[in-house]
Design a protein around this motif. Structure first.
Motif, short mmCIF file in Angstrom:
data_model
loop_
_atom_site.label_atom_id
_atom_site.label_comp_id
_atom_site.label_asym_id
_atom_site.label_seq_id
_atom_site.Cartn_x
_atom_site.Cartn_y
_atom_site.Cartn_z
N THR A 1 34.98 50.83 42.00
CA THR A 1 34.40 51.30 40.75
C THR A 1 35.35 51.15 39.58
OG1 THR A 1 35.21 53.57 41.11
CG2 THR A 1 33.03 53.02 42.00
N ARG A 2 36.62 50.77 39.84
CA ARG A 2 37.66 50.61 38.83
C ARG A 2 38.04 51.93 38.18
NH1 ARG A 2 40.48 47.27 40.07
NH2 ARG A 2 41.12 46.39 38.08
N LYS A 3 37.74 53.04 38.85
CA LYS A 3 38.13 54.36 38.39
C LYS A 3 38.98 55.03 39.47
CE LYS A 3 33.87 54.94 35.71
NZ LYS A 3 32.64 55.74 35.54
N ASP A 4 39.88 55.91 39.06
CA ASP A 4 40.69 56.64 40.03
C ASP A 4 39.77 57.40 40.99
OD1 ASP A 4 42.83 55.71 38.64
OD2 ASP A 4 43.51 57.66 37.91
N HIS A 5 40.14 57.38 42.27
CA HIS A 5 39.36 58.11 43.27
C HIS A 5 40.27 59.13 43.93
CE1 HIS A 5 36.51 59.13 46.28
NE2 HIS A 5 37.14 58.53 47.28
N ALA B 1 38.89 24.83 35.68
CA ALA B 1 39.61 25.50 34.60
C ALA B 1 38.80 26.67 34.04
CB ALA B 1 39.94 24.51 33.49
N VAL B 2 37.51 26.45 33.83
CA VAL B 2 36.66 27.52 33.29
C VAL B 2 36.49 28.63 34.32
CG1 VAL B 2 34.38 28.08 32.36
CG2 VAL B 2 35.46 25.91 31.76
N ALA B 3 36.39 28.26 35.60
CA ALA B 3 36.27 29.27 36.66
C ALA B 3 37.51 30.16 36.71
CB ALA B 3 36.05 28.58 38.01
N ASN B 4 38.69 29.56 36.60
CA ASN B 4 39.93 30.35 36.58
C ASN B 4 39.97 31.28 35.38
OD1 ASN B 4 40.87 29.17 38.94
ND2 ASN B 4 42.02 27.57 37.86
N GLU B 5 39.54 30.76 34.24
CA GLU B 5 39.51 31.56 33.02
C GLU B 5 38.54 32.74 33.16
OE1 GLU B 5 37.91 30.83 28.52
OE2 GLU B 5 39.08 29.21 29.41
N TYR B 6 37.39 32.45 33.77
CA TYR B 6 36.38 33.50 33.98
C TYR B 6 36.90 34.59 34.90
CZ TYR B 6 32.24 35.80 35.86
OH TYR B 6 31.33 36.74 36.29
N CYS B 7 37.57 34.19 35.98
CA CYS B 7 38.11 35.17 36.93
C CYS B 7 39.15 36.07 36.28
CB CYS B 7 38.71 34.45 38.14
SG CYS B 7 37.49 33.67 39.23
N GLU B 8 40.01 35.48 35.44
CA GLU B 8 41.01 36.28 34.76
C GLU B 8 40.35 37.26 33.79
OE1 GLU B 8 44.29 36.46 35.36
OE2 GLU B 8 43.70 35.21 37.07
N LYS B 9 39.29 36.81 33.12
CA LYS B 9 38.57 37.70 32.21
C LYS B 9 37.95 38.87 32.97
CE LYS B 9 34.33 37.95 29.46
NZ LYS B 9 33.76 39.00 30.33
N ARG B 10 37.34 38.59 34.13
CA ARG B 10 36.67 39.64 34.89
C ARG B 10 37.66 40.68 35.39
NH1 ARG B 10 33.82 41.97 35.25
NH2 ARG B 10 32.42 41.96 37.02
N LYS B 11 38.89 40.27 35.65
CA LYS B 11 39.91 41.23 36.08
C LYS B 11 40.29 42.18 34.95
CE LYS B 11 43.44 39.59 38.36
NZ LYS B 11 44.55 38.68 38.73
N ARG B 12 40.08 41.75 33.70
CA ARG B 12 40.49 42.55 32.54
C ARG B 12 39.32 43.26 31.88
NH1 ARG B 12 42.79 37.55 31.29
NH2 ARG B 12 41.32 37.36 29.55
N ASP B 13 38.15 43.25 32.50
CA ASP B 13 36.95 43.79 31.88
C ASP B 13 36.85 45.32 31.92
OD1 ASP B 13 35.78 41.62 30.75
OD2 ASP B 13 34.37 41.22 32.36
N GLY B 14 37.92 46.00 31.57
CA GLY B 14 37.89 47.46 31.46
C GLY B 14 37.38 48.14 32.71
N ASP B 15 36.46 49.10 32.53
CA ASP B 15 35.92 49.86 33.65
C ASP B 15 35.12 48.99 34.61
OD1 ASP B 15 37.04 52.12 32.63
OD2 ASP B 15 35.21 52.87 31.68
N LYS B 16 34.62 47.84 34.11
CA LYS B 16 33.82 46.96 34.94
C LYS B 16 34.63 45.81 35.52
CE LYS B 16 29.52 47.93 32.44
NZ LYS B 16 28.37 47.33 31.69
N GLY B 17 35.93 45.85 35.32
CA GLY B 17 36.79 44.77 35.81
C GLY B 17 36.84 44.72 37.33
N TRP B 18 37.09 43.53 37.83
CA TRP B 18 37.17 43.35 39.29
C TRP B 18 38.39 44.07 39.86
CZ3 TRP B 18 36.34 37.32 39.57
CH2 TRP B 18 34.97 37.05 39.49
N ALA B 19 38.21 44.65 41.03
CA ALA B 19 39.35 45.14 41.79
C ALA B 19 40.10 43.93 42.35
CB ALA B 19 38.87 46.04 42.93
#
Length: 404
Positions: A273-277, A102-120
């Motif tokens: 990089t989570r930025k437009d290329h 449960a915590v792993a799923n929550e962590y993954c969702e957070k990392r996807k939303r981490d702004g410029d550092k979010g996961w692709a």
């Protein structure tokens, strides 16, 4: 008078509940049904309260007195025992619900939303897969109960299958999940902290990439002769011209590509990089895109799956085509086109290294420098894209010499 074990055992039920007092506010409540309940009476901020501390005989006299002493200690510390009991129940429930999975799923969702550092998206899929390898071992355990030995056992199961890099990455990801649990007050410390060096270090294997110009020419000619699916052939032929990441190429959508302005804008949600290329398109790239557009355009994926247009081409499609052409995985891969372009462009001596790095979509930690170089090198990138495609055309010709 304090209670005794004999007095408690001999207490018989009556028509109404009654109390047998002990000391320090502890008493036994005897129910008409015969049940015997331990209670502690106390005052907090002038208000009288009662707290249940157990059921006789599961909780004997000595244990009831010990629990009563705990209540008095909380009062001495200025805490309301009833409120602390409720807090403990909440903490226990949260810990029971906070399994590793449960915590792993929550962590993954957070990392996807981490702004410029979010996961692709591709990174998210890969990380979720690696963490799923721990599901059968520690996935259902409360994260607060997991010890270093539990994690080590889980990752060594992966290691024993020969997947050394997957085991190493999974351990790193698990550590990130545990540290997230610490940061969100569900764990006191990261159990992977002392597991460094426990796994076998994998041998670093670089992506296969052709760096010899004459051999690259042979590959380009072979791709022209490819007799498989047209969409696969088109993607494979575009790869050396664009040298973007394989996932970016196969997930390209027509709305991102402006052939009139010779520009492909890869949105940040698809980039590492989570930025437009921005990718300038040469005349050759535009012509190849136009050929594909006649078949798969004008909307949706440029390179759709053969099974359904709602999905992009499989991640292994280009690699499989290269194998079919006779180029082994240790010689050339879809990702290898990036190393090929980087090496030969740098060796040409014609282009600023920062221009090549920007074309490869490598990020810059300095945002000011990043913004400056994006503007300063754009025109050079446009010129380089056309030079590179012309150079590939020359290499494609038998016994041709590289462009000067």
């Amino acid at each position: 008078m304090p209670l005794s074990d004999i007095a408690i055992r001999n207490a018989r039920p009556r028509a109404k509940p009654y109390k047998l007092g002990d000391a320090l506010g502890l008493f036994l409540l005897v129910q008409p049904t015969g049940g015997k309940l331990w209670r502690v009476k106390y005052r907090f901020h002038g208000k009288e309260n009662k707290l249940a501390v157990g059921i006789y005989p599961a909780v004997g006299l000595a244990e009831a007195r010990r629990r009563c002493e705990g209540v008095k200690q909380l009062l001495a510390a200025g805490k309301d025992p009833s409120r602390e009991r409720k807090r403990e129940k909440i903490r226990t429930r949260i810990q029971a619900e906070a399994t590793f999975e449960a915590v792993a799923n929550e962590y993954c969702e957070k990392r996807k939303r981490d702004g410029d550092k979010g996961w692709a998206n591709s990174t998210s899929v890969r990380c979720k897969y690696l963490l799923s390898l721990l599901k059968n071992s520690i996935g259902n355990l409360p994260i607060s109960s997991i010890e270093p030995a539990d994690v080590l056992f889980a990752v060594r199961k992966i290691e024993k299958t020969g997947k050394l890099e997957s085991a190493r990455r999974t351990l790193q990801l698990a550590g990130s999940v545990f540290r997230y649990a610490v940061a969100t007050a569900r764990l006191s410390s990261d159990p992977t902290r002392d597991l460094r060096g426990a796994l076998t270090t994998p041998t670093v294997c670089h992506y296969g990439a052709i760096l010899d110009p004459s051999r690259l020419g042979e590959l380009l000619r072979a791709m022209d002769r490819y007799d498989g699916q047209f969409v696969t052939r088109a993607a494979m032929r575009l790869a050396p011209h664009l040298f973007v990441r394989p996932g970016e190429l196969r997930q390209a959508e027509w709305e991102e590509i402006n052939l009139e302005h010779a520009l492909w804008t890869i949105p940040g949600r698809k980039t590492k990089t989570r930025k437009d290329h921005l990718v300038p398109l040469s005349r050759q790239s535009i012509e190849m895109f136009r050929q594909v557009r006649a078949l798969t355009g004008p909307s949706g994926y440029v390179f759709p799956s053969m099974q359904t247009p709602n999905r992009s081409m499989s991640g292994n499609t280009i690699n499989a085509a290269l194998r079919r052409l006779g180029f082994a995985s240790d010689e050339m891969t879809s990702h290898g086109f990036r190393a090929t372009a980087s090496t030969l462009l740098n060796e040409s001596g014609k282009w600023h290294p920062d221009t090549i790095e920007r074309a490869l979509g490598h990020g810059d930690a300095d945002n000011v420098r990043s913004a400056y170089h994006r503007g300063a090198h754009w025109q050079e990138r446009v010129a380089m894209a056309q030079w590179w495609s012309d150079h590939l055309d020359q290499l494609r010709q038998p016994r041709s010499s590289p462009a000067n």
